[in-house]
Design a protein around this motif. Structure first.
Motif, PDB file in Angstrom:
ATOM      1  N   ARG A  84       0.847  -1.181   0.000  1.00  0.00           N
ATOM      2  CA  ARG A  84       0.000   0.000   0.000  1.00  0.00           C
ATOM      3  C   ARG A  84       0.892   1.243   0.000  1.00  0.00           C
ATOM      4  O   ARG A  84       1.992   1.230   0.552  1.00  0.00           O
ATOM      5  CB  ARG A  84      -0.886   0.013   1.248  1.00  0.00           C
ATOM      6  CG  ARG A  84      -1.814  -1.149   1.381  1.00  0.00           C
ATOM      7  CD  ARG A  84      -2.325  -1.316   2.793  1.00  0.00           C
ATOM      8  NE  ARG A  84      -2.978  -0.135   3.335  1.00  0.00           N
ATOM      9  CZ  ARG A  84      -2.422   0.681   4.237  1.00  0.00           C
ATOM     10  NH1 ARG A  84      -1.203   0.445   4.710  1.00  0.00           N
ATOM     11  NH2 ARG A  84      -3.083   1.725   4.692  1.00  0.00           N
ATOM     12  N   THR A  87       2.137   2.111   3.431  1.00  0.00           N
ATOM     13  CA  THR A  87       3.172   1.200   3.923  1.00  0.00           C
ATOM     14  C   THR A  87       4.506   1.499   3.249  1.00  0.00           C
ATOM     15  O   THR A  87       5.556   1.563   3.905  1.00  0.00           O
ATOM     16  CB  THR A  87       2.765  -0.265   3.668  1.00  0.00           C
ATOM     17  OG1 THR A  87       1.490  -0.505   4.254  1.00  0.00           O
ATOM     18  CG2 THR A  87       3.776  -1.223   4.243  1.00  0.00           C
ATOM     19  N   GLU A 119       0.468  -6.475   6.363  1.00  0.00           N
ATOM     20  CA  GLU A 119      -0.743  -6.154   5.608  1.00  0.00           C
ATOM     21  C   GLU A 119      -1.652  -7.374   5.487  1.00  0.00           C
ATOM     22  O   GLU A 119      -2.871  -7.292   5.700  1.00  0.00           O
ATOM     23  CB  GLU A 119      -0.378  -5.647   4.214  1.00  0.00           C
ATOM     24  CG  GLU A 119       0.266  -4.277   4.180  1.00  0.00           C
ATOM     25  CD  GLU A 119       0.482  -3.759   2.771  1.00  0.00           C
ATOM     26  OE1 GLU A 119       0.893  -2.599   2.636  1.00  0.00           O
ATOM     27  OE2 GLU A 119       0.222  -4.519   1.800  1.00  0.00           O
TER      28      GLU A 119
END
Length: 271
Positions: A84, A87, A119
């Protein structure tokens, strides 16, 4: 014990979406909602599988104590995970913090792959929380693992808050031969942590878990055994697997987690 296989999420990789599976084990009989132990597999963030032969022993030991147990897929080296944006943006600071703390773990244990595991584990926990009633779960969650799996369990406890990830509350973490590389990211989660390590471990240095145990605001019992084999929940090779998991269960259920290590036999140094 009763087993189920399910797809819990799809996650992005450089070769397209990957279906992530989980194996869920429940005690025979059913009828009573179970606390769930999510066990993170080892493999140095390069290999490993939810289908490791040892996982059947772990599932049987926990289900015999009335817990459900899950083993999950997550994205490792191939195909590479697409993190992501939140992240990805956090990664440079996390690596710098590990270096500043003097972290001695392999650099692979502190880079992108462990964050992909966080995640994916959060995705499974959120799915399990949403499906708790249908899956026969109580909604109380525990994390466990050995080596890289123990690192993943601790990362999943502390890092989601800093990565913008949601997850349900975690009651207990079992970390066998693990560590945590980012001391500035510790915060009071409400969980209790049982850690087991060998000071002579040459795969995950004991310095990491000692630093963690001294710094975490959560109750942590660190037990050091000179006879522990890397990644094993057993204090000594002669201890039975059932006894070792029984100690983990006793820790989860004990009224005083901070004093738990002191109850371990004096022949095994406790920190």
């Amino acid at each position: 014990m009763i087993s189920h296989n399910l797809v819990y999420a799809e996650a992005p990789t450089r070769k397209g979406p990957r279906a992530l599976e989980a194996d869920l084990y429940l005690p025979e009989g059913g009828g009573v909602p179970c606390d769930l132990v999510v066990w993170m597999h080892s493999g140095g963030f390069r290999s490993g599988s939810r289908s490791h032969p040892a996982h059947g022993h772990i599932a049987r030991a926990f289900t015999a104590q009335g817990y459900a147990c899950a083993f999950i897929d997550y994205r490792l080296a191939r195909p590479y995970a697409l993190l992501r944006p939140e992240t990805e943006a956090a990664l440079p600071a996390l690596i710098a913090e590990a270096a500043a703390a003097g972290e001695e773990m392999n650099e692979t244990f502190l880079a992108a792959r462990p964050l992909a595991v966080v995640e994916d584990c959060c995705a499974f926990l959120n799915r399990a929380a949403a499906e708790a009633a249908g899956w026969g779960l109580s909604g109380r969650f525990l994390l466990g693992g050995s080596s890289a799996g123990a690192i993943s369990a601790l990362n999943t406890l502390y890092l989601p808050r800093h990565l913008g990830l949601a997850r349900p509350e975690i009651a207990t973490v079992f970390a066998f031969s693990g560590g945590f590389g980012y001391p500035p990211r510790l915060w009071p989660t409400g969980a209790r942590i049982l850690a087991l390590h060998n000071a002579a471990d040459d795969k995950v240095p004991v310095s990491s878990i000692r630093r963690f145990a001294a710094a975490t605001p959560d109750p942590c019992a660190l037990i050091e055994s000179a006879e522990q084999v890397h990644g094993s929940p057993k204090l000594t090779p002669g201890e039975s697997f059932v006894e070792a998991i029984g100690r983990a269960v006793a820790f989860d259920r004990c009224p005083d987690p901070r004093g738990f290590a002191a109850a371990v036999p004096a022949a095994v140094p406790a920190v």
